[in-house]
Design a protein around this motif. Structure first.
Motif, mmCIF file in Angstrom:
data_model
loop_
_atom_site.group_PDB
_atom_site.id
_atom_site.type_symbol
_atom_site.label_atom_id
_atom_site.label_comp_id
_atom_site.label_asym_id
_atom_site.label_seq_id
_atom_site.Cartn_x
_atom_site.Cartn_y
_atom_site.Cartn_z
ATOM 1 N N SER A 40 -0.128 31.387 -121.806
ATOM 2 C CA SER A 40 1.308 31.490 -122.059
ATOM 3 C C SER A 40 1.651 32.945 -122.312
ATOM 4 O O SER A 40 0.795 33.729 -122.729
ATOM 5 N N ILE A 41 2.909 33.311 -122.137
ATOM 6 C CA ILE A 41 3.298 34.693 -122.413
ATOM 7 C C ILE A 41 3.300 34.959 -123.913
ATOM 8 O O ILE A 41 3.202 36.092 -124.345
ATOM 9 N N SER A 42 3.422 33.893 -124.711
ATOM 10 C CA SER A 42 3.476 34.014 -126.168
ATOM 11 C C SER A 42 3.081 32.688 -126.799
ATOM 12 O O SER A 42 3.321 31.633 -126.205
ATOM 13 N N THR A 44 4.640 31.491 -129.159
ATOM 14 C CA THR A 44 5.915 30.855 -129.480
ATOM 15 C C THR A 44 6.595 30.261 -128.247
ATOM 16 O O THR A 44 7.598 29.555 -128.380
ATOM 17 N N PHE A 60 10.465 36.886 -129.239
ATOM 18 C CA PHE A 60 9.395 37.509 -128.454
ATOM 19 C C PHE A 60 9.952 38.649 -127.604
ATOM 20 O O PHE A 60 9.351 39.722 -127.504
ATOM 21 N N ASN A 63 11.470 41.679 -129.660
ATOM 22 C CA ASN A 63 10.395 42.522 -130.196
ATOM 23 C C ASN A 63 9.856 43.510 -129.170
ATOM 24 O O ASN A 63 9.111 44.426 -129.525
#
Length: 109
Positions: A40-42, A44, A60, A63
């Motif tokens: 996943s990219i994050s 979250t 995300f 930031n």
């Protein structure tokens, strides 16, 4: 509507969209990326077929933006409202971000 492509390690991971009123944001993973074993990219934003929706730009992505004096200077020079996080993200698109995740302009921009 404004959009950006989101890449993870130079593979298109999905599309980030701000609706016309600027009051809803969506992130949708690319179906080709979902079929890979790439992460996943994050944490979250775990991989899933359903789009993520939020009334604010996802933390995300905020930031990824410059802060403080750097943000003020960039916004002033590009004439972008400091509270237009998506606009600033578009201005920073195609630039060198820290980390594996990058945002790039769509061909419509």
């Amino acid at each position: 509507m404004r959009q950006l492509y989101v890449y993870m390690n130079d593979l298109k991971a999905g599309v980030l969209t701000e609706n016309t009123s600027g009051k809803e944001y969506t992130f949708c993973y690319d179906e080709n990326y979902l079929s890979t074993k790439n992460p996943s990219i994050s944490v979250t934003l775990p991989k899933r077929e359903e789009s993520y929706k939020n009334e604010y730009l996802f933390p995300f992505f905020t930031n990824m933006l410059p802060e403080g004096a750097n943000r003020r200077s960039i916004c002033r020079s590009l004439r972008i409202d400091e509270n237009d996080f998506f606009g600033l993200l578009i201005a920073m698109a195609d630039k060198d971000f820290i980390g594996a995740v990058q945002v790039r302009k769509t061909t419509d921009d």
